[in-house]
Design a protein around this motif. Structure first.
Motif, PDB file in Angstrom:
ATOM      1  N   ASN A 107       0.822  -1.210   0.000  1.00 28.72           N
ATOM      2  CA  ASN A 107       0.000   0.000   0.000  1.00 28.72           C
ATOM      3  C   ASN A 107       0.859   1.264   0.000  1.00 28.72           C
ATOM      4  O   ASN A 107       0.566   2.220  -0.720  1.00 28.72           O
ATOM      5  N   THR A 108       1.912   1.276   0.792  1.00 23.96           N
ATOM      6  CA  THR A 108       2.796   2.444   0.854  1.00 23.96           C
ATOM      7  C   THR A 108       3.415   2.731  -0.509  1.00 23.96           C
ATOM      8  O   THR A 108       3.404   3.871  -0.985  1.00 23.96           O
ATOM      9  N   ASN A 109       3.967   1.698  -1.138  1.00 26.27           N
ATOM     10  CA  ASN A 109       4.581   1.878  -2.457  1.00 26.27           C
ATOM     11  C   ASN A 109       3.554   2.275  -3.510  1.00 26.27           C
ATOM     12  O   ASN A 109       3.827   3.098  -4.381  1.00 26.27           O
ATOM     13  N   LEU A 110       2.376   1.688  -3.444  1.00 29.81           N
ATOM     14  CA  LEU A 110       1.309   2.008  -4.389  1.00 29.81           C
ATOM     15  C   LEU A 110       0.901   3.474  -4.271  1.00 29.81           C
ATOM     16  O   LEU A 110       0.854   4.201  -5.264  1.00 29.81           O
ATOM     17  N   LEU A 111       0.622   3.918  -3.062  1.00 31.35           N
ATOM     18  CA  LEU A 111       0.158   5.285  -2.848  1.00 31.35           C
ATOM     19  C   LEU A 111       1.252   6.292  -3.187  1.00 31.35           C
ATOM     20  O   LEU A 111       0.972   7.355  -3.755  1.00 31.35           O
ATOM     21  N   ARG A 112       2.491   5.952  -2.901  1.00 27.24           N
ATOM     22  CA  ARG A 112       3.615   6.817  -3.262  1.00 27.24           C
ATOM     23  C   ARG A 112       3.721   6.921  -4.787  1.00 27.24           C
ATOM     24  O   ARG A 112       3.959   8.009  -5.324  1.00 27.24           O
ATOM     25  N   ALA A 113       3.528   5.815  -5.497  1.00 25.61           N
ATOM     26  CA  ALA A 113       3.598   5.832  -6.966  1.00 25.61           C
ATOM     27  C   ALA A 113       2.469   6.669  -7.561  1.00 25.61           C
ATOM     28  O   ALA A 113       2.682   7.408  -8.530  1.00 25.61           O
ATOM     29  N   VAL A 114       1.275   6.583  -6.997  1.00 23.58           N
ATOM     30  CA  VAL A 114       0.152   7.385  -7.489  1.00 23.58           C
ATOM     31  C   VAL A 114       0.445   8.868  -7.275  1.00 23.58           C
ATOM     32  O   VAL A 114       0.252   9.682  -8.184  1.00 23.58           O
ATOM     33  N   GLU A 115       0.912   9.223  -6.087  1.00 25.47           N
ATOM     34  CA  GLU A 115       1.254  10.622  -5.800  1.00 25.47           C
ATOM     35  C   GLU A 115       2.323  11.128  -6.764  1.00 25.47           C
ATOM     36  O   GLU A 115       2.209  12.231  -7.299  1.00 25.47           O
ATOM     37  N   SER A 116       3.337  10.306  -7.014  1.00 21.35           N
ATOM     38  CA  SER A 116       4.427  10.698  -7.898  1.00 21.35           C
ATOM     39  C   SER A 116       3.935  10.899  -9.333  1.00 21.35           C
ATOM     40  O   SER A 116       4.274  11.881  -9.992  1.00 21.35           O
ATOM     41  N   HIS A 117       3.132   9.969  -9.808  1.00 19.87           N
ATOM     42  CA  HIS A 117       2.606  10.081 -11.168  1.00 19.87           C
ATOM     43  C   HIS A 117       1.654  11.270 -11.294  1.00 19.87           C
ATOM     44  O   HIS A 117       1.675  11.983 -12.288  1.00 19.87           O
ATOM     45  N   ALA A 118       0.830  11.471 -10.294  1.00 21.70           N
ATOM     46  CA  ALA A 118      -0.151  12.557 -10.328  1.00 21.70           C
ATOM     47  C   ALA A 118       0.529  13.924 -10.313  1.00 21.70           C
ATOM     48  O   ALA A 118      -0.021  14.892 -10.842  1.00 21.70           O
ATOM     49  N   ALA A 119       1.715  14.010  -9.748  1.00 25.44           N
ATOM     50  CA  ALA A 119       2.426  15.291  -9.703  1.00 25.44           C
ATOM     51  C   ALA A 119       2.751  15.801 -11.103  1.00 25.44           C
ATOM     52  O   ALA A 119       2.824  17.007 -11.324  1.00 25.44           O
ATOM     53  N   GLY A 120       2.907  14.898 -12.059  1.00 26.98           N
ATOM     54  CA  GLY A 120       3.223  15.307 -13.420  1.00 26.98           C
ATOM     55  C   GLY A 120       2.023  15.488 -14.315  1.00 26.98           C
ATOM     56  O   GLY A 120       2.155  15.737 -15.510  1.00 26.98           O
ATOM     57  N   VAL A 121       0.843  15.378 -13.762  1.00 26.85           N
ATOM     58  CA  VAL A 121      -0.395  15.477 -14.543  1.00 26.85           C
ATOM     59  C   VAL A 121      -1.026  16.840 -14.319  1.00 26.85           C
ATOM     60  O   VAL A 121      -1.125  17.309 -13.187  1.00 26.85           O
ATOM     61  N   HIS A 122      -1.443  17.464 -15.409  1.00 25.94           N
ATOM     62  CA  HIS A 122      -2.103  18.767 -15.326  1.00 25.94           C
ATOM     63  C   HIS A 122      -3.617  18.568 -15.377  1.00 25.94           C
ATOM     64  O   HIS A 122      -4.112  17.596 -15.913  1.00 25.94           O
ATOM     65  N   GLY A 123      -4.341  19.493 -14.851  1.00 30.05           N
ATOM     66  CA  GLY A 123      -5.792  19.422 -14.863  1.00 30.05           C
ATOM     67  C   GLY A 123      -6.331  18.751 -13.612  1.00 30.05           C
ATOM     68  O   GLY A 123      -5.608  18.475 -12.657  1.00 30.05           O
ATOM     69  N   GLU A 124      -7.624  18.485 -13.648  1.00 34.36           N
ATOM     70  CA  GLU A 124      -8.298  17.870 -12.515  1.00 34.36           C
ATOM     71  C   GLU A 124      -7.869  16.418 -12.367  1.00 34.36           C
ATOM     72  O   GLU A 124      -7.718  15.695 -13.352  1.00 34.36           O
ATOM     73  N   LYS A 125      -7.690  15.985 -11.135  1.00 31.11           N
ATOM     74  CA  LYS A 125      -7.317  14.604 -10.837  1.00 31.11           C
ATOM     75  C   LYS A 125      -8.411  13.981  -9.989  1.00 31.11           C
ATOM     76  O   LYS A 125      -8.838  14.576  -8.997  1.00 31.11           O
ATOM     77  N   VAL A 126      -8.888  12.819 -10.397  1.00 34.87           N
ATOM     78  CA  VAL A 126      -9.908  12.114  -9.627  1.00 34.87           C
ATOM     79  C   VAL A 126      -9.423  10.707  -9.322  1.00 34.87           C
ATOM     80  O   VAL A 126      -8.658  10.123 -10.079  1.00 34.87           O
ATOM     81  N   ILE A 127      -9.889  10.193  -8.200  1.00 36.70           N
ATOM     82  CA  ILE A 127      -9.469   8.876  -7.726  1.00 36.70           C
ATOM     83  C   ILE A 127     -10.653   7.922  -7.764  1.00 36.70           C
ATOM     84  O   ILE A 127     -11.761   8.255  -7.349  1.00 36.70           O
ATOM     85  N   TYR A 128     -10.388   6.732  -8.269  1.00 34.43           N
ATOM     86  CA  TYR A 128     -11.305   5.602  -8.171  1.00 34.43           C
ATOM     87  C   TYR A 128     -10.631   4.654  -7.189  1.00 34.43           C
ATOM     88  O   TYR A 128      -9.692   3.950  -7.543  1.00 34.43           O
TER      89      TYR A 128
END
Length: 136
Positions: A69-90
């Protein structure tokens, strides 16, 4: 001891599924190249601008999966940092839901109390929600 045995079994299932996934990628690639511009499905359309990005996060509901879970959530945060616009989570899994809720992220849908052995109907509910929002 129990969690390491479960992890080994899960890793083995992933390894066993890899040839299937690679074969499906080849098939989809052949189909995509054969249509040469003709769109087969709405999900394959090229969109002019990305205004909203959805992240499907599959975490655990409970158990001894802390490092996963820690690695997964860290990877999502890292990837999301490079994304522009609205971010939504499923969020599929209580851990992901709680993590992103505490950080005030936009949670489009949440799926908790998912069984250890996913059934088709559970997967279909998650995929239908994400695909439906994508097409809307």
């Amino acid at each position: 001891m129990v969690s390491s045995a479960r992890l080994r079994r899960a890793e083995e299932r992933v390894r066993n599924a890899r040839p299937y996934v690679e074969h499906m990628e080849r098939i989809f690639s052949l189909i995509a190249s054969a249509v040469a511009g003709d769109v087969l499905h709405q999900l394959a359309e090229v969109r002019p601008a990305v205004l909203r990005t959805g992240f499907l996060v599959l975490s655990s509901d409970r158990g001894l999966c802390g490092s996963y879970n820690t690695n997964l959530l860290r990877a999502v945060e890292s990837h999301a940092a490079g994304v522009h616009g609205e971010k939504v989570i499923y969020a599929a899994g209580r851990t992901a839901r709680d993590y992103f809720r505490r950080r005030k992220w936009n949670i489009a849908r949440e799926f908790v109390n998912i069984s250890f052995h996913l059934e088709y109907r559970e997967i279909k509910n998650i995929v239908d929600a994400a695909a439906g929002d994508f097409l809307a």
